[in-house]
Scaffold this motif. Structure first.
Motif, mmCIF file in Angstrom:
data_model
loop_
_atom_site.group_PDB
_atom_site.id
_atom_site.type_symbol
_atom_site.label_atom_id
_atom_site.label_comp_id
_atom_site.label_asym_id
_atom_site.label_seq_id
_atom_site.Cartn_x
_atom_site.Cartn_y
_atom_site.Cartn_z
ATOM 1 N N TYR A 105 0.852 -1.185 0.000
ATOM 2 C CA TYR A 105 0.000 0.000 0.000
ATOM 3 C C TYR A 105 0.889 1.236 0.000
ATOM 4 O O TYR A 105 1.670 1.444 0.920
ATOM 5 C CB TYR A 105 -0.921 -0.016 1.213
ATOM 6 C CG TYR A 105 -2.020 -1.044 1.098
ATOM 7 C CD1 TYR A 105 -1.910 -2.287 1.717
ATOM 8 C CD2 TYR A 105 -3.175 -0.772 0.361
ATOM 9 C CE1 TYR A 105 -2.920 -3.232 1.587
ATOM 10 C CE2 TYR A 105 -4.184 -1.722 0.243
ATOM 11 C CZ TYR A 105 -4.056 -2.947 0.855
ATOM 12 O OH TYR A 105 -5.048 -3.880 0.744
ATOM 13 N N THR A 106 0.745 2.040 -1.015
ATOM 14 C CA THR A 106 1.610 3.204 -1.202
ATOM 15 C C THR A 106 0.972 4.493 -0.720
ATOM 16 O O THR A 106 1.671 5.397 -0.249
ATOM 17 C CB THR A 106 1.947 3.365 -2.699
ATOM 18 O OG1 THR A 106 2.471 2.134 -3.199
ATOM 19 C CG2 THR A 106 2.969 4.469 -2.917
ATOM 20 N N TYR A 107 -0.343 4.581 -0.859
ATOM 21 C CA TYR A 107 -1.047 5.821 -0.561
ATOM 22 C C TYR A 107 -1.983 5.601 0.624
ATOM 23 O O TYR A 107 -2.631 4.555 0.737
ATOM 24 C CB TYR A 107 -1.849 6.274 -1.783
ATOM 25 C CG TYR A 107 -1.008 6.360 -3.033
ATOM 26 C CD1 TYR A 107 -1.053 5.365 -4.007
ATOM 27 C CD2 TYR A 107 -0.130 7.426 -3.226
ATOM 28 C CE1 TYR A 107 -0.269 5.424 -5.138
ATOM 29 C CE2 TYR A 107 0.654 7.500 -4.365
ATOM 30 C CZ TYR A 107 0.583 6.498 -5.311
ATOM 31 O OH TYR A 107 1.365 6.572 -6.433
ATOM 32 N N TRP A 108 -2.058 6.631 1.485
ATOM 33 C CA TRP A 108 -2.880 6.547 2.683
ATOM 34 C C TRP A 108 -3.693 7.810 2.854
ATOM 35 O O TRP A 108 -3.229 8.914 2.531
ATOM 36 C CB TRP A 108 -1.996 6.349 3.916
ATOM 37 C CG TRP A 108 -1.301 5.026 3.917
ATOM 38 C CD1 TRP A 108 -0.138 4.710 3.287
ATOM 39 C CD2 TRP A 108 -1.742 3.831 4.576
ATOM 40 N NE1 TRP A 108 0.175 3.390 3.508
ATOM 41 C CE2 TRP A 108 -0.798 2.814 4.298
ATOM 42 C CE3 TRP A 108 -2.854 3.513 5.363
ATOM 43 C CZ2 TRP A 108 -0.913 1.523 4.784
ATOM 44 C CZ3 TRP A 108 -2.974 2.221 5.845
ATOM 45 C CH2 TRP A 108 -2.014 1.236 5.562
ATOM 46 N N GLY A 109 -4.894 7.641 3.380
ATOM 47 C CA GLY A 109 -5.714 8.786 3.729
ATOM 48 C C GLY A 109 -5.361 9.296 5.107
ATOM 49 O O GLY A 109 -4.494 8.739 5.791
ATOM 50 N N GLN A 110 -6.061 10.333 5.540
ATOM 51 C CA GLN A 110 -5.741 10.965 6.818
ATOM 52 C C GLN A 110 -6.426 10.273 7.992
ATOM 53 O O GLN A 110 -6.080 10.520 9.148
ATOM 54 C CB GLN A 110 -6.149 12.450 6.792
ATOM 55 C CG GLN A 110 -7.628 12.729 7.031
ATOM 56 C CD GLN A 110 -8.522 12.357 5.865
ATOM 57 O OE1 GLN A 110 -8.053 12.010 4.780
ATOM 58 N NE2 GLN A 110 -9.830 12.458 6.065
ATOM 59 N N GLY A 111 -7.396 9.412 7.706
ATOM 60 C CA GLY A 111 -8.079 8.661 8.751
ATOM 61 C C GLY A 111 -9.368 9.331 9.209
ATOM 62 O O GLY A 111 -9.536 10.545 9.116
ATOM 63 N N THR A 112 -10.272 8.507 9.697
ATOM 64 C CA THR A 112 -11.530 8.996 10.255
ATOM 65 C C THR A 112 -11.840 8.206 11.522
ATOM 66 O O THR A 112 -11.671 6.987 11.564
ATOM 67 C CB THR A 112 -12.681 8.892 9.228
ATOM 68 O OG1 THR A 112 -13.867 9.489 9.761
ATOM 69 C CG2 THR A 112 -12.977 7.445 8.841
ATOM 70 N N GLN A 113 -12.257 8.910 12.566
ATOM 71 C CA GLN A 113 -12.458 8.282 13.871
ATOM 72 C C GLN A 113 -13.817 7.588 13.946
ATOM 73 O O GLN A 113 -14.852 8.170 13.568
ATOM 74 C CB GLN A 113 -12.374 9.333 14.982
ATOM 75 C CG GLN A 113 -12.658 8.801 16.372
ATOM 76 C CD GLN A 113 -11.558 7.909 16.903
ATOM 77 O OE1 GLN A 113 -10.379 8.236 16.811
ATOM 78 N NE2 GLN A 113 -11.933 6.760 17.469
ATOM 79 N N VAL A 114 -13.799 6.360 14.430
ATOM 80 C CA VAL A 114 -15.030 5.620 14.733
ATOM 81 C C VAL A 114 -14.990 5.269 16.210
ATOM 82 O O VAL A 114 -14.039 4.646 16.683
ATOM 83 C CB VAL A 114 -15.140 4.342 13.879
ATOM 84 C CG1 VAL A 114 -16.313 3.491 14.360
ATOM 85 C CG2 VAL A 114 -15.291 4.697 12.411
ATOM 86 N N SER A 115 -16.012 5.685 16.933
ATOM 87 C CA SER A 115 -16.100 5.387 18.370
ATOM 88 C C SER A 115 -17.415 4.659 18.627
ATOM 89 O O SER A 115 -18.477 5.137 18.216
ATOM 90 C CB SER A 115 -16.048 6.674 19.195
ATOM 91 O OG SER A 115 -14.832 7.362 18.983
ATOM 92 N N VAL A 116 -17.322 3.508 19.292
ATOM 93 C CA VAL A 116 -18.500 2.703 19.581
ATOM 94 C C VAL A 116 -18.626 2.575 21.088
ATOM 95 O O VAL A 116 -17.719 2.085 21.757
ATOM 96 C CB VAL A 116 -18.406 1.312 18.931
ATOM 97 C CG1 VAL A 116 -19.702 0.534 19.165
ATOM 98 C CG2 VAL A 116 -18.098 1.429 17.448
ATOM 99 N N PHE A 117 -19.769 3.010 21.616
ATOM 100 C CA PHE A 117 -19.994 3.014 23.059
ATOM 101 C C PHE A 117 -20.988 1.922 23.424
ATOM 102 O O PHE A 117 -21.964 1.687 22.737
ATOM 103 C CB PHE A 117 -20.510 4.386 23.486
ATOM 104 C CG PHE A 117 -19.543 5.488 23.209
ATOM 105 C CD1 PHE A 117 -19.652 6.264 22.061
ATOM 106 C CD2 PHE A 117 -18.508 5.752 24.092
ATOM 107 C CE1 PHE A 117 -18.751 7.281 21.796
ATOM 108 C CE2 PHE A 117 -17.605 6.768 23.832
ATOM 109 C CZ PHE A 117 -17.719 7.530 22.685
ATOM 110 N N SER A 118 -20.729 1.287 24.542
ATOM 111 C CA SER A 118 -21.620 0.209 25.006
ATOM 112 C C SER A 118 -22.757 0.766 25.843
ATOM 113 O O SER A 118 -22.747 1.947 26.215
ATOM 114 C CB SER A 118 -20.829 -0.807 25.828
ATOM 115 O OG SER A 118 -20.200 -0.166 26.918
#
Length: 118
Positions: A105-118
Motif C-alpha cells: 500500500y503506497t497511498y494513505w488517507g488521513q483517517g476517520t475516527q469511529v467510536s462505539v460506546f456500550s
C-alpha cells in the motif's frame, strides 16, 4: 499520485451501523487495490478489508467478516465500508489505503475516527 479522503466516521452505540467512504483522486489505475485499515489506541494498525478495481479480489479480516461489507464504485472512484453490528472493540481510527495489485500500500488517507460506546 493518488490522494485518498475518508469520510463517514462518528460516535455510535454498540449494535449500530456506520458507512465509511474513501474517495480517490489522481492517477487511478485499473489494477489499483484499495483497503481499509484501523488503529485502536495503544495498538498497531491492522487491516480490515480490501477490494480490487478489477473485481474478484475482496478479502475480509476475521474481525470484519460477516459484519462489514466493502464495495467499490469504479465510475466514482469511491470505496465504501459498511459496518454493521458495531462493537466497542471496533473503536479506532480507520484509514483508507491504495496500492498496485501484488505490491504494498503506497497511498494513505488521513483517517476517520469511529467510536462505539456500550
Amino acid at each position: 499520485q493518488v490522494q485518498l479522503v475518508e469520510s463517514g466516521g462518528g460516535a455510535v452505540q454498540a449494535g449500530d451501523s456506520l458507512k465509511l467512504r474513501c474517495a480517490a483522486f489522481g492517477q487511478i489505475s485499473s489494477t489499483l487495490v484499495l483497503g481499509w485499515f484501523r488503529q485502536a489506541p495503544g495498538k498497531e494498525r491492522e487491516p480490515v478489508a480490501r477490494v480490487g478495481r478489477r473485481g474478484g479480489d475482496t478479502y475480509y479480516e476475521p474481525s470484519a467478516k460477516g459484519r462489514f461489507v466493502i464495495s467499490i464504485d469504479n465510475a466514482k472512484n469511491t470505496v465504501d465500508l459498511q459496518m454493521n453490528d458495531l462493537k466497542p472493540e471496533d473503536t479506532a481510527v480507520y484509514y483508507c489505503a491504495a496500492g498496485e495489485f501484488g505490491g504494498s500500500y503506497t497511498y494513505w488517507g488521513q483517517g476517520t475516527q469511529v467510536s462505539v460506546f456500550s
